[in-house]
Write an enzyme that holds these catalytic residues in place. Structure first.
Site, PDB file in Angstrom:
ATOM      1  N   GLY A 151       0.823  -1.209   0.000  1.00 50.73           N
ATOM      2  CA  GLY A 151       0.000   0.000   0.000  1.00 50.73           C
ATOM      3  C   GLY A 151       0.859   1.261   0.000  1.00 50.73           C
ATOM      4  N   ILE A 202      -0.380  -5.180   5.635  1.00 50.30           N
ATOM      5  CA  ILE A 202      -0.134  -4.727   4.261  1.00 50.30           C
ATOM      6  C   ILE A 202       1.168  -5.319   3.721  1.00 50.30           C
ATOM      7  CG2 ILE A 202      -1.515  -2.658   4.544  1.00 50.30           C
ATOM      8  CD1 ILE A 202       1.015  -1.028   5.008  1.00 50.30           C
ATOM      9  N   GLY A 219       7.367   1.751  15.570  1.00 48.89           N
ATOM     10  CA  GLY A 219       7.369   1.243  14.197  1.00 48.89           C
ATOM     11  C   GLY A 219       8.744   1.367  13.576  1.00 48.89           C
ATOM     12  N   GLU A 267       8.832   3.028   8.245  1.00 50.94           N
ATOM     13  CA  GLU A 267       9.132   4.274   7.549  1.00 50.94           C
ATOM     14  C   GLU A 267      10.518   4.809   7.898  1.00 50.94           C
ATOM     15  OE1 GLU A 267       5.676   6.798   8.063  1.00 50.94           O
ATOM     16  OE2 GLU A 267       4.566   5.533   6.653  1.00 50.94           O
TER      17      GLU A 267
END
Lengths: 730, 316
Positions: free
Chosen positions: A243, A470, A688, A691
């Site tokens: 995505g 994803i 996370g 990114e």
């Protein structure tokens, strides 16, 4: 459950499942081709017809006529939803360009019709028979031309402007100064699986089997776009073929499938064909950046400013490339500003690390340039300017920050000491060889997230939440979390995701998914602990879960004896986070070779040393980081949506002409995670990483190209045509 | 994609007769380019004649000491053939620089010669294109032209021939053998096979309607050092910005052909005679009449530098 940090749960003292490299529990489904992706869900509803979306042939203007006669008569055609015969749909908070806008055309390849037929080939052939006439209008497509009239962003993902002290005065008086511009192009997500939806109506109830990162946003958006109540909509998206932010929002596939299913009076499946992905959906907007840095003679940054200009169809929110600059380097006098102007190109929106990904391509090259001006090693220059608290808001403490360690350990592992500071001084045959470094920062946002955990009565447990996977590994870290909390082996936990019938999760985006969704599962497990404790008469503070058994108050009870107990829990994050700057950090390194004859740039090796909280599953976290590093290689060396400024569209709208890296471009990648749990982030002390991996490798590559050649290209992508006049004589 | 009828031919002459007799008919072999174009309705054949059963899948030695390559020989098989690897290494290298393993397995020798340009405006049916629709105008002329031609182009089209294999074949002076619908055969030197666009960019080759490629013949080996350097932004699976095929002899003479520059593989014999003088002299002569655009002017310097690299390595 409200989390107010710091986390100190006992399960984290000796975790048995969390933190262990664990193969994806959904891996076998994927490797055997049996994971049900949206377009192949033949079993969910019978009698599916095929829809084919037709995109507008102009960028701006009006449809004057659509001749649908031949298409209607074409073999197999069941129904046509056409812009001239159908009211425009509504909008939502998450969509800016019209997904189906009637006669008014706002961008190239905007959906103007959906042809439904018995087969895909019949739908496609009939769609090609529609003849559309337009009244084109002039549009604005040239960012550089209109950037001077841009205004401060109104929406967007970060601060449009921030000021501390008096930047201009301090910069003006600084002993050493850098003032440079950098540009980054429009980029496409180019994910493997195009947007796809099967839609079916049951009376006034709509179900969409789709490919979407944010189930609840999708449900809200569809309700708003189609003007139907949210509780009449079910969104289901258990597997997603990539995505990168392109599927954060409902797109034309879902809307056209819903309209087409209504018109055809039967379920309709729609996949946006590849050539539509680039202009029909969203993209990362191009940026023009200016970075100014002023230091004293010793290299201490006294003044730093980062400005960014971008454009968007909304004219409101663009690509805020200044996002990381408030977090990264010391300097008392500072300023950031993000300006945006209206463009009639397709909608710009989130793409992996919006803002920060292109932001590092400006800032971290400027840092390299400044270090060189000062005659300093770029690692030492960064470390010298490591701040004690958040530089733009000195009252905010860092929760955990080990950027200096990332740079130091990375330098040692990479062999940085072998780098020659003088550019163009290392050769290997016909190759000019260079090394580059960049720091990396990406925020560690978290958001509320819920889940349900149910004992199955047979000694296993099942987790349900509308969280999405994803391709990141959500299934596995959620299973690990439940296994850890319930004292179960991993194989005793099943996970079902992506259905709007389940508790609302964080969804996947902005690097918040892993940390937030596992915190939500943790909250549900704590609720389940309470119910079990109550049922067994054990003090919830002393209850333990080990080897499939509950232990406490002198009792040992197998979980299988507890029947089908279930609990729903939600994590919410208190205000305490406002006092902290909670981020993820990395040291990125790259070695490139540049062909002295042709200027071809080839990456030789890359390293990322990451400080990103407790790593829940090092195996899938590594996959996230190497994927992001690969995307960074694309952004630096090849990816560019070429704007035709006459016709107002992205010309290279297929995967032959929009180049993303292939295996041969990525020879060697190494990822190291520092063991740096952050108690202020989540109960599991996690953050996370998806990114972080694209924040900085770009600049490390760019800096390596400079180190190899002495040529500084400030207009991305760095391609040989921009260097050829400066390459050594041959 | 428009509906079409389909037949399988058992011989080349039968295939050629079928295509010649059916208006709107086309041959199909690997289909790696044709099917893509049909999906976009850039190609709209009414009838396809599949040539895969015609048996033209062998590589034979010729009495002259060369090779005769059947049109159905796959790119993979041709590039892997021991004789080709030994005596025509430039051809192996050119083929393996193209596409991907999967595509090379499917793509055929004859089909590869017929692949159409990758101009992005040609690929978008909303944009004017003289090649797609004669007289329509050319969107590329003042548009995004980084990948497009710098020489041999015309006022009506600036597209390039995109392939690699044909650049090596041009260098080797290959000959294309065909059979026409009436059963007559002819031989077309590769130099005459691809046309310059002129006023008719829709006519891309010397083939007549219904004329089928049956073989490609390689003359006897040239010896020398064989090089194919394909320059591109990514390391694989990309069309050439510039490619250079060269055979360099120990005395410094040789041959050179360029890809990615023109509507056809670009070889100028008078220019390659200057090889002993170095890359600059060759490229100046070969591209004396170039008409680059601002987006693709770099290709001239790139061609020279790429050739310079080849000459330097050939000497070492």
């Amino acid at each position: 459950m409200e989390f107010n940090g710091p986390s100190q749960d006992a399960i984290l003292t000796d975790p048995k499942v969390i933190g262990k490299s664990t193969r994806r529990i959904d891996g076998p489904l994927k490797t055997t081709g049996t994971a049900p992706y949206a377009y192949e869900r033949h079993d969910v509803v019978p009698n599916q017809a095929y829809g084919y979306v037709l995109g507008a042939g102009i960028a701006k203007g009006r449809i004057t006529a659509m001749n649908l006669e031949d298409a209607r008569k074409a073999p197999g055609v069941i129904a046509i939803v056409a812009a001239t015969e159908h009211e425009p749909v509504g909008s939502s908070d998450f969509n800016h360009a019209p997904l189906f806008g009637g006669r008014k055309i706002a961008h190239y390849h905007q959906a103007i019709a959906c042809v439904v037929a018995e087969t895909f080939e019949e739908a496609r052939a009939a769609a090609a028979m529609i003849r559309t006439s337009y009244e084109p209008e002039d549009g604005t497509y040239d960012l550089a031309k209109v950037a001077p009239s841009a205004e401060l962003e109104k929406g967007g993902w970060g601060d449009a402007r921030s000021d501390r002290g008096d930047f201009e005065a301090t910069f003006g008086a600084a002993a050493e100064k850098l003032d440079q511009h950098y540009t980054t192009p429009d980029e496409s997500h180019a994910m493997m699986e195009p947007m796809a939806t099967i839609a079916a109506w049951d009376g006034d109830r709509l179900t969409v089997w789709t490919s979407n990162q944010m189930i609840n946003w999708g449900k809200e958006s569809l309700a708003s776009i189609l003007s139907i109540p949210e509780d009449k909509i079910r969104v289901d998206s258990p597997y997603i073929g990539g995505g990168f932010g392109g599927k954060l929002f409902v797109r034309a596939d879902a809307v056209m499938a819903a309209l087409a299913a209504k018109a055809a009076k039967r379920p309709v499946k729609v996949m946006l064909q590849r050539p539509l992905i680039f202009n029909n959906t969203t993209h990362r907007p191009a940026t023009i950046q200016r970075v100014r840095i002023g230091t004293d003679k010793q290299g201490r940054i006294q003044a730093i400013a980062h400005e960014c200009w971008s454009g968007n169809i909304t004219g409101q929110d663009g690509e805020n490339a200044t996002a990381q600059t408030n977090h990264m380097y010391a300097g008392d006098d500072r300023m950031t500003a993000s300006y945006v102007t209206q463009l009639d190109l397709p909608e710009g929106n989130a793409m992996r690390a919006p803002g920060e990904a292109p932001g590092h391509m400006g800032l971290e090259v400027a840092i390299d340039e400044m270090a060189e001006k000062l005659g300093m090693d770029p690692i030492e220059f960064r470390i010298l300017n490591e701040p004690k608290t958040m530089p733009a808001h000195p009252d905010r403490k860092f929760s955990e920050r080990h950027l200096v360690r990332c740079l130091r350990e990375g330098g040692e592992r990479f062999g940085w000491s072998k780098r020659q500071a003088k550019p163009a001084s290392v050769s290997d045959g016909r190759w000019l060889v260079g090394m580059g470094v960049s720091a990396g920062f990406r925020g560690a946002p978290t958001t509320k997230s819920a889940a349900r955990v149910a004992l199955d009565g047979n000694g296993g447990a099942k987790v349900t939440t509308d969280m999405t996977d994803i391709g990141t590994g959500s299934y596995t870290i959620i299973a690990q979390t439940a296994a850890e909390c319930l004292g179960l082996p991993l194989e005793k936990v099943s996970v079902v995701l992506g259905d709007s019938a389940f508790p609302v999760s964080s969804g996947s985006g902005g690097q918040w998914g892993a940390a937030s969704s596992t915190a939500g599962v943790y909250a549900a497990c704590i609720e389940l602990h309470r119910s079990i404790a109550q049922k067994l008469g054990i003090d919830p503070q002393t209850i333990r879960f080990e080897d499939g058994r509950v232990i406490g108050a002198g009792k040992t009870v197998p979980l299988s004896d507890l029947g089908q107990l279930a609990a729903t829990g939600e994590i919410d994050f208190g205000d305490y986070k406002k006092g902290y700057d909670i981020g993820t950090y990395a040291g990125h390194f790259c070695e490139v070779g540049v062909d002295r004859y042709t200027g071809e740039i080839r990456i030789r090796r890359m390293l990322a040393v990451c400080d990103a909280g407790r790593i829940l599953n090092p195996l899938s976290a590594r996959s996230q980081v190497i994927g992001a590093m690969t995307m960074a290689a694309g952004a630096t060396l090849m990816e560019e949506l070429a704007v035709d400024k006459r016709f107002g569209y992205f010309v290279n709208h297929d995967l032959a002409s929009y180049e993303v890296p292939v295996h041969a471009d990525i020879p060697h990648q190494e990822v190291v995670f520092l063991d740096t749990p952050d108690p202020y982030s989540t109960p599991l002390q996690a953050k996370g990483v998806g990114e972080l991996g694209i924040c900085g490798p770009t600049a490390a590559i760019a800096n390596a190209v400079y180190n190899a050649t002495g040529i500084r290209v400030r207009e991305y992508p760095i391609t040989l045509d921009k260097m050829i006049d400066q390459l050594p004589q041959v | 994609m428009r509906s079409f009828t389909y037949q399988r031919a058992e011989s080349a002459s039968q295939a050629a007769a079928a295509v010649a007799a059916t208006p709107g008919a086309k041959f199909i072999a690997g289909g790696t380019n044709l099917l893509d174009l049909m999906k976009l309705e850039i190609e709209t054949p009414t009838h396809l004649v599949d040539v895969q059963d015609t048996g033209l899948d062998r590589i034979e030695d010729t009495p002259e000491g060369g090779l005769r390559i059947g049109t159905l020989v796959s790119n993979t098989a041709l590039s892997a053939d021991q004789r080709v690897r030994r005596d025509y290494a430039v051809l192996t290298r050119a083929i393996q620089a193209g596409a991907s393993g999967q595509l090379r397995n499917k793509a055929t020798t004859g089909g590869n010669l017929l692949q159409r340009t990758r101009c992005p405006y040609f690929y978008d049916p909303n944009m004017p294109c003289n090649k797609r629709k004669p007289g329509d105008g050319c969107a590329a002329m003042k548009g995004y032209s980084r990948q497009l031609g710098v020489i041999g182009t015309s006022e009506s089209c600036i597209a390039t021939y995109p392939g690699d294999m044909a650049v090596a074949l041009r260098l080797l002076d290959a000959v294309v053998e065909t059979v026409k619908g009436d059963g007559t055969a002819r031989s077309i030197p590769i130099a005459d096979f691809h046309r310059l666009w002129g006023d008719h960019p829709e006519r891309e080759t010397a083939l007549e309607p219904g004329e089928m490629i049956t073989h490609v013949v390689l003359p006897k080996p040239l010896g020398g050092k064989h090089v194919y350097h394909k320059v591109r932004d990514r390391a694989s699976y990309a069309f050439a910005l510039v490619s250079v095929a060269a055979v360099i002899q120990p005395d410094g003479t040789g041959r050179v052909a360029f890809g990615g520059m023109a509507p056809k593989p670009w070889r100028v014999e008078e220019a390659e005679a200057l090889l002993p003088q170095g890359a600059s002299a060759v490229v100046k002569r070969a591209f004396a009449n170039a008409k680059p655009r601002s987006d693709n002017r770099f290709k001239l310097a790139l061609a020279e530098r790429t050739l310079a690299g080849i000459l330097a390595e050939a000497r070492s």
